[in-house]
Structure formats: C-alpha cells, structure tokens
Design a protein around this motif. Structure first.
Motif, PDB file in Angstrom:
ATOM      1  N   LEU A   1      34.408  72.749  55.544  1.00 34.61           N
ATOM      2  CA  LEU A   1      34.914  71.404  56.107  1.00 34.61           C
ATOM      3  C   LEU A   1      33.582  70.547  56.160  1.00 34.61           C
ATOM      4  O   LEU A   1      33.425  69.220  55.638  1.00 34.61           O
ATOM      5  CB  LEU A   1      35.573  71.192  57.254  1.00 34.61           C
ATOM      6  CG  LEU A   1      36.910  71.846  57.256  1.00 34.61           C
ATOM      7  CD1 LEU A   1      37.705  72.000  58.482  1.00 34.61           C
ATOM      8  CD2 LEU A   1      37.951  71.292  56.028  1.00 34.61           C
ATOM      9  N   LEU A   2      32.538  71.232  56.635  1.00 31.95           N
ATOM     10  CA  LEU A   2      31.284  70.401  56.625  1.00 31.95           C
ATOM     11  C   LEU A   2      30.756  70.029  55.538  1.00 31.95           C
ATOM     12  O   LEU A   2      30.099  68.934  55.019  1.00 31.95           O
ATOM     13  CB  LEU A   2      30.222  71.393  57.726  1.00 31.95           C
ATOM     14  CG  LEU A   2      28.845  70.601  57.924  1.00 31.95           C
ATOM     15  CD1 LEU A   2      29.076  69.240  58.779  1.00 31.95           C
ATOM     16  CD2 LEU A   2      28.088  71.689  58.586  1.00 31.95           C
ATOM     17  N   GLY A   3      30.951  71.023  54.365  1.00 27.37           N
ATOM     18  CA  GLY A   3      30.212  70.773  53.173  1.00 27.37           C
ATOM     19  C   GLY A   3      31.294  69.633  52.384  1.00 27.37           C
ATOM     20  O   GLY A   3      30.531  68.851  51.674  1.00 27.37           O
ATOM     21  N   MET A   4      32.303  69.613  52.611  1.00 24.20           N
ATOM     22  CA  MET A   4      33.267  68.515  52.257  1.00 24.20           C
ATOM     23  C   MET A   4      32.686  67.345  52.832  1.00 24.20           C
ATOM     24  O   MET A   4      32.569  66.346  51.917  1.00 24.20           O
ATOM     25  CB  MET A   4      34.661  68.871  52.477  1.00 24.20           C
ATOM     26  CG  MET A   4      35.451  67.935  51.495  1.00 24.20           C
ATOM     27  SD  MET A   4      37.136  68.461  52.202  1.00 24.20           S
ATOM     28  CE  MET A   4      37.227  67.858  53.969  1.00 24.20           C
ATOM     29  N   GLU A   5      32.644  67.024  54.088  1.00 23.65           N
ATOM     30  CA  GLU A   5      31.973  66.050  54.562  1.00 23.65           C
ATOM     31  C   GLU A   5      30.861  65.393  53.931  1.00 23.65           C
ATOM     32  O   GLU A   5      30.712  64.128  53.681  1.00 23.65           O
ATOM     33  CB  GLU A   5      31.938  66.034  56.244  1.00 23.65           C
ATOM     34  CG  GLU A   5      33.466  66.224  56.997  1.00 23.65           C
ATOM     35  CD  GLU A   5      32.990  66.697  58.306  1.00 23.65           C
ATOM     36  OE1 GLU A   5      31.991  66.585  58.785  1.00 23.65           O
ATOM     37  OE2 GLU A   5      33.977  66.876  59.134  1.00 23.65           O
ATOM     38  N   TRP A   6      30.045  66.348  53.696  1.00 21.14           N
ATOM     39  CA  TRP A   6      28.613  66.017  53.169  1.00 21.14           C
ATOM     40  C   TRP A   6      28.865  65.549  51.974  1.00 21.14           C
ATOM     41  O   TRP A   6      28.205  64.355  51.304  1.00 21.14           O
ATOM     42  CB  TRP A   6      27.451  66.929  53.215  1.00 21.14           C
ATOM     43  CG  TRP A   6      26.972  67.401  54.673  1.00 21.14           C
ATOM     44  CD1 TRP A   6      27.221  66.505  55.757  1.00 21.14           C
ATOM     45  CD2 TRP A   6      26.497  68.568  54.904  1.00 21.14           C
ATOM     46  NE1 TRP A   6      26.581  67.325  56.881  1.00 21.14           N
ATOM     47  CE2 TRP A   6      26.010  68.714  56.269  1.00 21.14           C
ATOM     48  CE3 TRP A   6      25.757  69.550  54.583  1.00 21.14           C
ATOM     49  CZ2 TRP A   6      25.257  69.349  56.842  1.00 21.14           C
ATOM     50  CZ3 TRP A   6      25.012  70.507  54.952  1.00 21.14           C
ATOM     51  CH2 TRP A   6      24.812  70.496  56.362  1.00 21.14           C
TER      52      TRP A   6
ATOM     53  N   LEU B   1      22.896  64.087  40.974  1.00 24.20           N
ATOM     54  CA  LEU B   1      23.085  64.566  42.176  1.00 24.20           C
ATOM     55  C   LEU B   1      22.366  63.936  43.215  1.00 24.20           C
ATOM     56  O   LEU B   1      21.275  63.536  43.010  1.00 24.20           O
ATOM     57  CB  LEU B   1      22.741  66.207  42.476  1.00 24.20           C
ATOM     58  CG  LEU B   1      23.557  66.757  43.522  1.00 24.20           C
ATOM     59  CD1 LEU B   1      24.920  66.855  43.329  1.00 24.20           C
ATOM     60  CD2 LEU B   1      22.858  68.385  43.218  1.00 24.20           C
ATOM     61  N   HIS B   2      23.043  63.553  44.380  1.00 24.19           N
ATOM     62  CA  HIS B   2      22.145  62.553  45.447  1.00 24.19           C
ATOM     63  C   HIS B   2      21.119  63.412  46.033  1.00 24.19           C
ATOM     64  O   HIS B   2      20.924  64.815  46.243  1.00 24.19           O
ATOM     65  CB  HIS B   2      23.176  62.382  46.579  1.00 24.19           C
ATOM     66  CG  HIS B   2      22.859  61.570  47.374  1.00 24.19           C
ATOM     67  ND1 HIS B   2      21.840  61.625  48.671  1.00 24.19           N
ATOM     68  CD2 HIS B   2      22.933  60.072  47.609  1.00 24.19           C
ATOM     69  CE1 HIS B   2      21.710  60.599  49.308  1.00 24.19           C
ATOM     70  NE2 HIS B   2      22.180  59.725  48.921  1.00 24.19           N
ATOM     71  N   PRO B   3      19.842  62.768  45.982  1.00 21.76           N
ATOM     72  CA  PRO B   3      18.678  63.469  46.691  1.00 21.76           C
ATOM     73  C   PRO B   3      19.022  64.417  47.884  1.00 21.76           C
ATOM     74  O   PRO B   3      18.198  65.402  47.874  1.00 21.76           O
ATOM     75  CB  PRO B   3      17.592  62.405  46.903  1.00 21.76           C
ATOM     76  CG  PRO B   3      18.060  61.296  45.983  1.00 21.76           C
ATOM     77  CD  PRO B   3      19.700  61.230  45.954  1.00 21.76           C
ATOM     78  N   GLU B   4      19.670  63.729  48.839  1.00 28.48           N
ATOM     79  CA  GLU B   4      19.884  64.596  50.009  1.00 28.48           C
ATOM     80  C   GLU B   4      20.813  65.699  49.732  1.00 28.48           C
ATOM     81  O   GLU B   4      20.720  67.060  50.400  1.00 28.48           O
ATOM     82  CB  GLU B   4      20.900  63.836  50.936  1.00 28.48           C
ATOM     83  CG  GLU B   4      20.927  64.650  52.211  1.00 28.48           C
ATOM     84  CD  GLU B   4      19.893  65.033  53.141  1.00 28.48           C
ATOM     85  OE1 GLU B   4      20.037  65.671  53.977  1.00 28.48           O
ATOM     86  OE2 GLU B   4      18.616  64.210  52.750  1.00 28.48           O
ATOM     87  N   LEU B   5      21.544  65.928  48.729  1.00 23.77           N
ATOM     88  CA  LEU B   5      22.299  67.251  48.356  1.00 23.77           C
ATOM     89  C   LEU B   5      21.085  67.955  47.562  1.00 23.77           C
ATOM     90  O   LEU B   5      21.296  69.233  47.754  1.00 23.77           O
ATOM     91  CB  LEU B   5      23.379  66.726  47.531  1.00 23.77           C
ATOM     92  CG  LEU B   5      24.737  65.817  48.399  1.00 23.77           C
ATOM     93  CD1 LEU B   5      25.551  65.698  46.926  1.00 23.77           C
ATOM     94  CD2 LEU B   5      25.148  66.904  49.192  1.00 23.77           C
ATOM     95  N   ILE B   6      20.552  67.478  46.878  1.00 18.13           N
ATOM     96  CA  ILE B   6      19.196  68.185  46.196  1.00 18.13           C
ATOM     97  C   ILE B   6      18.716  68.963  47.125  1.00 18.13           C
ATOM     98  O   ILE B   6      18.255  70.319  47.095  1.00 18.13           O
ATOM     99  CB  ILE B   6      18.509  67.500  45.258  1.00 18.13           C
ATOM    100  CG1 ILE B   6      19.444  66.733  44.009  1.00 18.13           C
ATOM    101  CG2 ILE B   6      17.349  68.316  44.791  1.00 18.13           C
ATOM    102  CD1 ILE B   6      18.510  65.903  43.196  1.00 18.13           C
TER     103      ILE B   6
ATOM    104  N   LYS C   1      30.144  62.167  51.989  1.00 15.57           N
ATOM    105  CA  LYS C   1      29.266  61.179  52.385  1.00 15.57           C
ATOM    106  C   LYS C   1      28.373  60.597  51.214  1.00 15.57           C
ATOM    107  O   LYS C   1      27.788  59.529  51.089  1.00 15.57           O
ATOM    108  CB  LYS C   1      28.539  61.614  53.617  1.00 15.57           C
ATOM    109  CG  LYS C   1      27.342  60.649  54.028  1.00 15.57           C
ATOM    110  CD  LYS C   1      26.810  61.498  55.194  1.00 15.57           C
ATOM    111  CE  LYS C   1      25.555  60.591  55.772  1.00 15.57           C
ATOM    112  NZ  LYS C   1      24.775  61.170  56.954  1.00 15.57           N
ATOM    113  N   HIS C   2      28.194  61.619  50.353  1.00 12.05           N
ATOM    114  CA  HIS C   2      27.004  61.298  49.311  1.00 12.05           C
ATOM    115  C   HIS C   2      27.798  61.039  47.833  1.00 12.05           C
ATOM    116  O   HIS C   2      26.959  61.315  46.968  1.00 12.05           O
ATOM    117  CB  HIS C   2      25.989  62.305  49.138  1.00 12.05           C
ATOM    118  CG  HIS C   2      25.114  62.539  50.469  1.00 12.05           C
ATOM    119  ND1 HIS C   2      24.329  61.656  51.194  1.00 12.05           N
ATOM    120  CD2 HIS C   2      25.230  63.853  51.253  1.00 12.05           C
ATOM    121  CE1 HIS C   2      23.902  62.074  52.208  1.00 12.05           C
ATOM    122  NE2 HIS C   2      24.265  63.276  52.290  1.00 12.05           N
ATOM    123  N   GLY C   3      28.966  60.400  47.879  1.00 14.34           N
ATOM    124  CA  GLY C   3      29.672  60.039  46.853  1.00 14.34           C
ATOM    125  C   GLY C   3      30.018  60.858  45.753  1.00 14.34           C
ATOM    126  O   GLY C   3      30.226  60.692  44.420  1.00 14.34           O
TER     127      GLY C   3
END
Length: 520
Positions: free
Chosen positions: A384-389, A315-320, A392-394
């Motif tokens: 939709l905002l969560g889907m964009e994030w 998991l991407h660090p920003e998502l963590i 963005k983070h792969g």
C-alpha cells in the motif's frame, strides 16, 4: 467754384448710384422669389398627384390581398369541416362496431356462465375422487408402516440421507471430471507460459541482509579503529548509526545494522579511513559525510542504469532514487533490486505471451516492492505504501493497482495485477532465492500434516519436497476409493483457506489393501 461744385455733386451722384443699384437688386430678388414660389406650387401639385396615384395603387393592392386571404381562409374552413365530418363518420362506425361487440360479449358471457357451472360440477367430482385417493394413500402408508416397522418420517429421513450420499458422490465425480478437463487445457498453457518465462531469466542466490564483514590486513588496525578510550569507534557509530563489533575474529570487523544503506556507508568510510591512515573523530565525521554524498549519487546512478537497462521511460526522479535504494535492501536474504529486476523481466515476457503491454508490465514489476525502502519507519504495509508513492508521482492506474494488489491487500482491477503477483511468487519461490528461518519452515510442514490428521480415516501424513507435496495414507477399511478422491479434494480446499504458502501444494491420498497368507 467749379471745384466746390464737384465736391458737392460727387457725393450726391454716388448716393443716387447706390440707391439705383439697391432698387435694381430688390426688383431682381422679387422676380426670383416669384419664380421660386411658382416652381414650389408646381412641385406641390405634382407631389399631390403622385401621392393620389400611390394611394389608389395601395388601396387596390390591399383589396386584392384581402380577397386572397379570404379565399385561403375559406379553403381552411372547408378542409376543417371535411375533417370533422370524417371524424364523425369514423366515430359512428366505431359506435356501431362496439354495439356489435357488446352483443357478442353478452352471448359469450352466457356461454362462459354455462361452462363455469359445468366446471364447478366437475371440480366437485374431482374433490371427491381426491379425497378417496388420499384416504387410499393413507391406508397404504399405514399398511407399509406395519410391514416395514418404519414410520413415514423415519422412511423419509432414510431416503433423504441415501439421496444426499448419492448426490455428494455424483457431485464429487462431476467436480473431479471438470477439474481434470480444465487441467488438460488450462494447466498446460499456464505451465508453458510460466516455464518459458522462467527459462529466459537469469537468477542469483541469497545474500546476507543485516551484517557486513570488513576485512583488514592485520589485527593492529583494530586498536587504531577503537582509538584512545574507544573515542574513534564511538564517533564512527554516532556518525553512521551502525554497530561496529571488534572481537577476536582474525582480520575482520563486523558491521551490524538493519539499514543496508547506513551499513554500506560505514563500510566505505572504514575503508577510506584505513587506507588514509588518519583515524580521529574529526576525520571520521568528514569521511562519513563525503561517503554519504557518494552513496546518494551512486543510488541515483544505479536507479538510472536499472531503468535504462529495462527500457522504462518517463519515470519520476524520486521513483528512480527509490529504485536505486533497493540495491542496499534485502528481503529474506534476496537482494531487493535484483528481485525487482527479475520480476520486471518475468512480467515483460509473460505480458508478451498473453498479448498485453510489456513496457507497462515491466514498469509495474520493477516498482512493486518500492514500499520496502522507506526512509522512516511506518506501519503501512509495503504494498500500500508503494501504491501511494506511485500515485503521488503520476503513475498509471494499472501500475498503481498492480503494486497495491500483489499481496491481496486491495482488489485487482487490471490484468497486470495477477501477472505481477505470479512473477513475484516465481522469483521468491525458486530454490535458493530466499533464506527462510528454520523454525517457520518446520512449523509450516507440521501445519500441513496436522491439517491432514483432522480428517477421519487418515492413518499417516507426510509433508515432503520442502512442503510442495503432502502424502496422506488412509485406512482402507474406513475410506473407499471414491472417498479417497473426495478426501484429497477437501484437504486441498482446507489448505487453501487456512494456510499461506508460496507456489502450490500437491495432495496425494494413498489407499492400500493387503491380503497376507503364509505357506507352510
């Protein structure tokens, strides 16, 4: 004198010797030249003889090759002539066949013409018979209209209405039968999967979402927190962005803020200040900054522990970090991190039951509500905002679609999307999970009852079991048994299209016939 002669004779002798040597060398060279010339003539003769031989051989080979090519060419020409002859023969055969077919076609055309004449005669006879039948039918209709006192259009409309009612009743009966058959198979399996999933997951009750209470040992500390002319409390509110309410509540200070992270920073900062005893604006700013760094580190640690506990990797660090922020966010009184963990576990269990990838399902379940913790205010829906994030983070397309589609903002394109939507509804709809506002709850019950009252023949309607069931009492004189089943179906369809609700609503239509007599 002898010496003198020696001096004179010696040079002469030397000159003569040199002259003689040169003459001998010249003669020798002439001999060599003659020998070379004779050898060259011999070589030239020999080369000419060899060239003549080679020329003769090549001429013979060329003649032989010419003869071979000529023979091959004659063979090719002979074969072509033979092929042309065959083609001409086939063409002659085809011409003869076509001539025979043309003769036969002429004969058949003559026969067809005769048949057409016969058919035309028969058609004329049929037209006369049809006219006679139409006239007889018209006479019969006129007689029927006179007997029944109905025109043809009125009889037709009456028949169509009767057929419509019969078709509608048959369609309802068929629909109910198919629904019952589907329920016997599909509903049992769905219930088995959902119940099995719910039973494996532990749950928590609702929590507060916008107010924190800071307990103190005595009310004397309230004055120190307020400070001279309120400078301490103003500095604390400015540094944290939280409203600090100091009222008559004994041994308690209320912290009010819709941002749970800032509220937690204010609570921990107050705890440090009260424990240390030094409370002044400079110290407040210093403690708040340290607490912010501590909370940021704790958010990352919470995110890491959550990901490790669920067995999610890469998991991407920003998502963590966003997952960690969910610890301080609540939705309808339900802690967002606990809700997301619960949804992730439900998705994993349900994916195993359905033969899908449980790791991918857990990933989508954990991240489905990350759009609820933005650092800045936004008008974009959280799904939709969560889907964009996630994009963005792969994250994978299946996970992104499950995040964006769990509230039907976009179309579902994978099986993970309905699983996440169902598990989100299970986690949010269970008793005690969320705290609903009383007004909206009451309004939903009224809307349920009003939908039932919109139909003819409804006497009373009661929404029971917290809106999970709608009981409709109909008038027996206006609604028969078949119409009662149809009414239940139509009410369920209207609730599905007009209302938004968690879970499902059961519609029960009650029709009662009473016969009352009094014995005297």
């Amino acid at each position: 004198m002898e010496t003198y002669l020696i001096y004179i004779i010696t040079p002469i002798a030397l000159g003569l010797g040199l002259l003689v040597g040169r003459l001998l060398q010249q003669n020798k060279a002439n001999g060599i030249i003659k020998q070379s010339q004779s050898k060259a003539r011999q070589i030239v003769k020999k080369a000419r003889r060899e060239a003549d031989d080679i020329k003769k051989n090549k001429i013979l080979q060329a003649k032989e090759r010419f003869i071979e090519l000529k023979g091959e060419h004659e063979k090719v020409i002979f074969q072509r002539e033979k092929n042309v002859g065959d083609i001409e023969k086939r063409l002659r055969d085809k011409e003869s066949k076509l001539a025979g077919e043309l003769n036969r076609t002429k004969d058949s055309n003559r026969k067809l013409d005769q048949k057409n004449e016969q058919l035309e005669q028969k058609l004329e006879k049929l037209d006369k018979k049809l006219q006679a039948i139409a006239q007889a039918e018209k006479n019969n209709i006129e007689k029927l209209e006179q007997i029944s006192n109905y025109s043809a259009e009125e009889a037709k409309s009456e028949l169509v209405n009767t057929l419509k009612e019969q078709a509608k009743a048959s369609a309802m009966e068929y629909t109910q039968q198919k629904l019952e058959e589907a329920k016997l198979t599909v509903q049992q399996e769905a219930k088995k999967i959902i119940i099995s999933t719910i039973q494996r997951i532990g749950t928590e009750e609702a929590i507060e979402n916008c107010v924190s209470v800071f307990n103190i040992e005595s009310d004397d500390i309230k004055g120190r927190i307020i400070g001279r002319e309120g400078r301490n409390i103003r500095a604390l509110e400015a540094a944290t962005g939280v409203e600090v309410i100091v009222d008559d509540t004994p041994e308690a200070i209320i912290l009010s803020c819709f941002d749970p992270v800032r509220r937690e920073i204010a609570r921990l900062s107050l705890h440090r200040l009260v424990t240390d005893g030094r409370i002044h604006p400079a110290r407040i700013e210093e403690v708040v900054q340290k607490t912010k760094r501590q909370i940021d580190n704790e958010i990352v640690e919470v995110g890491k522990r959550t990901v490790i506990d669920l067995g999610i990797h890469g998991l991407h660090p920003e998502l963590i970090r966003i997952v960690g922020r969910m610890k301080y966010r609540s939705s309808y009184g339900q802690n967002l991190l606990q809700h997301s963990r619960e949804v992730a576990k439900l998705c994993g269990v349900m994916a195993v039951e359905l033969g899908l990838n449980p790791k991918l399902a857990k990933r989508a379940g954990l991240l489905h509500d990350i759009g609820k913790v933005p650092e800045e205010e936004t008008e974009t829906p959280h799904a939709l905002l969560g889907m964009e994030w996630a994009e963005k983070h792969g994250e994978k397309k299946e996970v992104c679609n499950a995040i964006g589609a769990h509230h039907d903002e976009i179309e579902m394109t994978s099986l993970l999307s309905p699983i996440v939507q169902v598990c989100d509804a299970i986690s949010g709809a269970r008793p005690g999970a969320r705290r609903q506002v009383l007004d909206s709850y009451v309004q939903r019950l009224k809307d349920l009852e009003n939908i039932a009252y919109d139909f003819d023949g409804v006497n009373k309607a009661f929404a029971i079991q917290a809106g999970r069931e709608l009981r409709v009492i109909v008038e027996s004189e206006k609604v028969n048994d078949d119409q009662a089943a149809q009414l239940s179906f139509e009410i369920s369809q209207k609730i599905q299209t007009d209302m938004t609700y968690p879970g499902q609503v059961k519609i029960t239509v009650i029709r009662e016939t009473r016969a009352v007599n009094v014995a005297k």
